[in-house]
Design a protein around this motif. Sequence first.
Motif, PDB file in Angstrom:
ATOM      1  N   ALA A 143     108.691 -78.392   9.566  1.00  0.00           N
ATOM      2  CA  ALA A 143     107.280 -78.758   9.468  1.00  0.00           C
ATOM      3  C   ALA A 143     106.772 -79.294  10.802  1.00  0.00           C
ATOM      4  O   ALA A 143     105.648 -78.970  11.229  1.00  0.00           O
ATOM      5  CB  ALA A 143     107.077 -79.781   8.354  1.00  0.00           C
ATOM      6  N   GLU A 144     107.576 -80.109  11.468  1.00  0.00           N
ATOM      7  CA  GLU A 144     107.195 -80.610  12.794  1.00  0.00           C
ATOM      8  C   GLU A 144     107.089 -79.471  13.798  1.00  0.00           C
ATOM      9  O   GLU A 144     106.157 -79.441  14.620  1.00  0.00           O
ATOM     10  CB  GLU A 144     108.223 -81.640  13.271  1.00  0.00           C
ATOM     11  CG  GLU A 144     108.184 -82.965  12.513  1.00  0.00           C
ATOM     12  CD  GLU A 144     109.234 -83.924  13.009  1.00  0.00           C
ATOM     13  OE1 GLU A 144     109.930 -83.597  13.992  1.00  0.00           O
ATOM     14  OE2 GLU A 144     109.361 -85.018  12.409  1.00  0.00           O
ATOM     15  N   GLN A 145     108.028 -78.563  13.736  1.00  0.00           N
ATOM     16  CA  GLN A 145     107.970 -77.403  14.631  1.00  0.00           C
ATOM     17  C   GLN A 145     106.688 -76.610  14.405  1.00  0.00           C
ATOM     18  O   GLN A 145     106.012 -76.202  15.361  1.00  0.00           O
ATOM     19  CB  GLN A 145     109.191 -76.494  14.400  1.00  0.00           C
ATOM     20  CG  GLN A 145     110.517 -77.052  14.885  1.00  0.00           C
ATOM     21  CD  GLN A 145     110.659 -76.989  16.388  1.00  0.00           C
ATOM     22  OE1 GLN A 145     110.192 -77.870  17.114  1.00  0.00           O
ATOM     23  NE2 GLN A 145     111.297 -75.949  16.874  1.00  0.00           N
ATOM     24  N   HIS A 146     106.369 -76.385  13.136  1.00  0.00           N
ATOM     25  CA  HIS A 146     105.181 -75.607  12.809  1.00  0.00           C
ATOM     26  C   HIS A 146     103.908 -76.304  13.284  1.00  0.00           C
ATOM     27  O   HIS A 146     102.985 -75.659  13.790  1.00  0.00           O
ATOM     28  CB  HIS A 146     105.115 -75.352  11.305  1.00  0.00           C
ATOM     29  CG  HIS A 146     104.027 -74.405  10.908  1.00  0.00           C
ATOM     30  ND1 HIS A 146     102.779 -74.836  10.505  1.00  0.00           N
ATOM     31  CD2 HIS A 146     103.988 -73.047  10.867  1.00  0.00           C
ATOM     32  CE1 HIS A 146     102.018 -73.798  10.227  1.00  0.00           C
ATOM     33  NE2 HIS A 146     102.720 -72.695  10.435  1.00  0.00           N
ATOM     34  N   SER A 147     103.854 -77.609  13.142  1.00  0.00           N
ATOM     35  CA  SER A 147     102.654 -78.340  13.580  1.00  0.00           C
ATOM     36  C   SER A 147     102.470 -78.263  15.087  1.00  0.00           C
ATOM     37  O   SER A 147     101.344 -78.412  15.595  1.00  0.00           O
ATOM     38  CB  SER A 147     102.750 -79.807  13.140  1.00  0.00           C
ATOM     39  OG  SER A 147     103.779 -80.481  13.836  1.00  0.00           O
ATOM     40  N   ALA A 148     103.561 -78.008  15.819  1.00  0.00           N
ATOM     41  CA  ALA A 148     103.488 -77.866  17.278  1.00  0.00           C
ATOM     42  C   ALA A 148     103.397 -76.411  17.707  1.00  0.00           C
ATOM     43  O   ALA A 148     103.470 -76.110  18.905  1.00  0.00           O
ATOM     44  CB  ALA A 148     104.714 -78.514  17.917  1.00  0.00           C
ATOM     45  N   ALA A 185     108.343 -75.774   4.007  1.00  0.00           N
ATOM     46  CA  ALA A 185     108.611 -75.314   5.372  1.00  0.00           C
ATOM     47  C   ALA A 185     109.895 -74.485   5.423  1.00  0.00           C
ATOM     48  O   ALA A 185     109.992 -73.519   6.187  1.00  0.00           O
ATOM     49  CB  ALA A 185     108.702 -76.505   6.330  1.00  0.00           C
TER      50      ALA A 185
END
Length: 213
Positions: A143-148, A185
Amino acid sequence: MRLFDYELSGNCYKVRLMLHLLGTSYERHPINFHPGREHKAAWFLEQHNPLGQIPVLVDQGVSIRDAQAILVYLASRFDMTNQWYPADALIRARIQIWLATAEEITRTASAARLHDALGYAFDVEACRTGARAVFRLLDDHLAEQHSAGGRWLATPHAPTIADIACFPYVALAQEGGVSLDEFPAVRAWIADFRHQPGFMGMAGIMAPQLGAH
């Protein structure tokens, strides 16, 4: 090269997938994992893996055991694009983190699958609880990767051996009674992985239909 292999093993599948994606030829040597337990036979223990585990890859007369170690070897030797195991030290450190995580996925989600499918005498509820904890870690990271703007475990825009190492037993988790419903995610990552060029499935992990989105 020879691969000592079992068709339904997620760890064996990740090696077959890596070989397929690299276009590397090899000979498959099927092991009667169940019910024959050929991986525990004296000849296999003496010649290939004293731990009695598969897969084992034999190349240039050397037996290489452990699926994650085999992925490192294959990518280092045969990947001329440098995609799957980039030389950058920080990326390799990130990959190693996820290779270790893949071992934890095997210890939990794969063990639950072995309990349900083959009757292995594991504490299945402990295995499922452990798998959910690892999947939560995986889901939060993705999820963090996707937000970036990223999609993959160790690099933003291309999968590496980290993704190959973690993928099979996550995608097969429901065969061990572990639902992925609470990990959106992770589900998106599985879909992305299945739709990458050259993907090859196994029983329980089908390749997407041509033209499907």
